[in-house]
Design a protein around this motif. Structure first.
Motif, PDB file in Angstrom:
ATOM      1  N   LYS A 163       0.842  -1.205   0.000  1.00 46.23           N
ATOM      2  CA  LYS A 163       0.000   0.000   0.000  1.00 46.23           C
ATOM      3  C   LYS A 163       0.875   1.253   0.000  1.00 46.23           C
ATOM      4  O   LYS A 163       0.587   2.220  -0.698  1.00 46.23           O
ATOM      5  N   LYS A 164       1.941   1.242   0.797  1.00 41.80           N
ATOM      6  CA  LYS A 164       2.856   2.392   0.840  1.00 41.80           C
ATOM      7  C   LYS A 164       3.526   2.594  -0.514  1.00 41.80           C
ATOM      8  O   LYS A 164       3.671   3.733  -0.979  1.00 41.80           O
ATOM      9  N   ILE A 165       3.941   1.509  -1.147  1.00 39.51           N
ATOM     10  CA  ILE A 165       4.589   1.602  -2.455  1.00 39.51           C
ATOM     11  C   ILE A 165       3.625   2.185  -3.478  1.00 39.51           C
ATOM     12  O   ILE A 165       3.985   3.069  -4.259  1.00 39.51           O
ATOM     13  N   ARG A 166       2.363   1.688  -3.480  1.00 40.97           N
ATOM     14  CA  ARG A 166       1.360   2.204  -4.423  1.00 40.97           C
ATOM     15  C   ARG A 166       1.086   3.676  -4.176  1.00 40.97           C
ATOM     16  O   ARG A 166       0.983   4.481  -5.103  1.00 40.97           O
ATOM     17  N   ARG A 167       0.961   4.075  -2.910  1.00 43.98           N
ATOM     18  CA  ARG A 167       0.682   5.470  -2.553  1.00 43.98           C
ATOM     19  C   ARG A 167       1.819   6.377  -3.031  1.00 43.98           C
ATOM     20  O   ARG A 167       1.574   7.431  -3.620  1.00 43.98           O
ATOM     21  N   ASN A 168       3.053   5.966  -2.786  1.00 40.51           N
ATOM     22  CA  ASN A 168       4.197   6.765  -3.227  1.00 40.51           C
ATOM     23  C   ASN A 168       4.248   6.869  -4.745  1.00 40.51           C
ATOM     24  O   ASN A 168       4.555   7.935  -5.296  1.00 40.51           O
ATOM     25  N   ARG A 169       3.933   5.797  -5.440  1.00 39.10           N
ATOM     26  CA  ARG A 169       3.942   5.811  -6.903  1.00 39.10           C
ATOM     27  C   ARG A 169       2.883   6.772  -7.443  1.00 39.10           C
ATOM     28  O   ARG A 169       3.118   7.511  -8.392  1.00 39.10           O
ATOM     29  N   ILE A 170       1.697   6.794  -6.818  1.00 41.35           N
ATOM     30  CA  ILE A 170       0.625   7.702  -7.242  1.00 41.35           C
ATOM     31  C   ILE A 170       1.041   9.147  -7.017  1.00 41.35           C
ATOM     32  O   ILE A 170       0.845  10.003  -7.886  1.00 41.35           O
ATOM     33  N   ILE A 171       1.641   9.445  -5.874  1.00 37.71           N
ATOM     34  CA  ILE A 171       2.070  10.815  -5.567  1.00 37.71           C
ATOM     35  C   ILE A 171       3.134  11.277  -6.556  1.00 37.71           C
ATOM     36  O   ILE A 171       3.071  12.389  -7.076  1.00 37.71           O
ATOM     37  N   ILE A 172       4.098  10.424  -6.850  1.00 42.24           N
ATOM     38  CA  ILE A 172       5.167  10.787  -7.794  1.00 42.24           C
ATOM     39  C   ILE A 172       4.595  11.009  -9.185  1.00 42.24           C
ATOM     40  O   ILE A 172       4.965  11.960  -9.885  1.00 42.24           O
ATOM     41  N   ASN A 173       3.656  10.146  -9.619  1.00 38.27           N
ATOM     42  CA  ASN A 173       3.040  10.320 -10.931  1.00 38.27           C
ATOM     43  C   ASN A 173       2.242  11.613 -11.008  1.00 38.27           C
ATOM     44  O   ASN A 173       2.296  12.316 -12.022  1.00 38.27           O
ATOM     45  N   LEU A 174       1.492  11.939  -9.957  1.00 32.53           N
ATOM     46  CA  LEU A 174       0.730  13.192  -9.945  1.00 32.53           C
ATOM     47  C   LEU A 174       1.648  14.401 -10.023  1.00 32.53           C
ATOM     48  O   LEU A 174       1.386  15.354 -10.768  1.00 32.53           O
ATOM     49  N   LEU A 175       2.716  14.376  -9.259  1.00 33.36           N
ATOM     50  CA  LEU A 175       3.670  15.478  -9.273  1.00 33.36           C
ATOM     51  C   LEU A 175       4.311  15.625 -10.653  1.00 33.36           C
ATOM     52  O   LEU A 175       4.407  16.737 -11.191  1.00 33.36           O
ATOM     53  N   GLY A 176       4.717  14.520 -11.247  1.00 30.55           N
ATOM     54  CA  GLY A 176       5.324  14.552 -12.580  1.00 30.55           C
ATOM     55  C   GLY A 176       4.356  15.064 -13.628  1.00 30.55           C
ATOM     56  O   GLY A 176       4.726  15.877 -14.489  1.00 30.55           O
ATOM     57  N   ASN A 177       3.107  14.606 -13.573  1.00 29.60           N
ATOM     58  CA  ASN A 177       2.110  15.071 -14.537  1.00 29.60           C
ATOM     59  C   ASN A 177       1.809  16.551 -14.367  1.00 29.60           C
ATOM     60  O   ASN A 177       1.627  17.269 -15.354  1.00 29.60           O
ATOM     61  N   THR A 178       1.757  17.039 -13.136  1.00 32.36           N
ATOM     62  CA  THR A 178       1.511  18.460 -12.884  1.00 32.36           C
ATOM     63  C   THR A 178       2.630  19.306 -13.464  1.00 32.36           C
ATOM     64  O   THR A 178       2.376  20.334 -14.110  1.00 32.36           O
ATOM     65  N   VAL A 179       3.860  18.898 -13.259  1.00 31.40           N
ATOM     66  CA  VAL A 179       5.004  19.635 -13.799  1.00 31.40           C
ATOM     67  C   VAL A 179       4.961  19.626 -15.329  1.00 31.40           C
ATOM     68  O   VAL A 179       5.172  20.658 -15.975  1.00 31.40           O
ATOM     69  N   LEU A 180       4.659  18.504 -15.918  1.00 40.59           N
ATOM     70  CA  LEU A 180       4.595  18.386 -17.372  1.00 40.59           C
ATOM     71  C   LEU A 180       3.492  19.264 -17.961  1.00 40.59           C
ATOM     72  O   LEU A 180       3.719  19.993 -18.937  1.00 40.59           O
TER      73      LEU A 180
END
Length: 97
Positions: A64-81
């Motif tokens: 669950k922690k791994i999935r949560r971190n992956r979602i946060i990183i993807n959201l941050l990357g998409n926002t920057v893009l």
């Protein structure tokens, strides 16, 4: 010497709920025997105590922690893009008008 193989069990939705990895060859039979006794209802602490000293283990809470971190990183990357693309198109539009 440790095997780099990881053995895991999955639930009906094909999500891992326990994974054992870095299994020493000496303990391979013990780990396989213990893994047969683990099911989805087994508490995380009990699973970790079963494999303590034999190999490394990941449980439901770790996944669950791994999935949560992956979602946060993807959201941050998409926002920057998206922000970068908006600025790029704005500058292009401003130069042409």
């Amino acid at each position: 010497m440790s095997n780099l193989v990881s053995i895991f069990k999955m639930d009906k939705k094909c999500r891992k709920y326990v994974e054992v990895y870095r299994i020493p060859e000496v303990n391979e039979d013990k780990v396989n025997m213990l893994l047969k006794n683990v099911n989805i209802d087994t508490p995380d602490e009990e699973v970790k105590s079963l494999f303590k000293g034999l190999c490394d283990v990941r449980t439901k809470s770790d996944f669950k922690k791994i999935r949560r971190n992956r979602i946060i990183i993807n959201l941050l990357g998409n926002t920057v893009l998206i922000t970068w693309l908006i600025l790029l198109f704005y500058n292009y539009w401003r130069l042409n008008n």
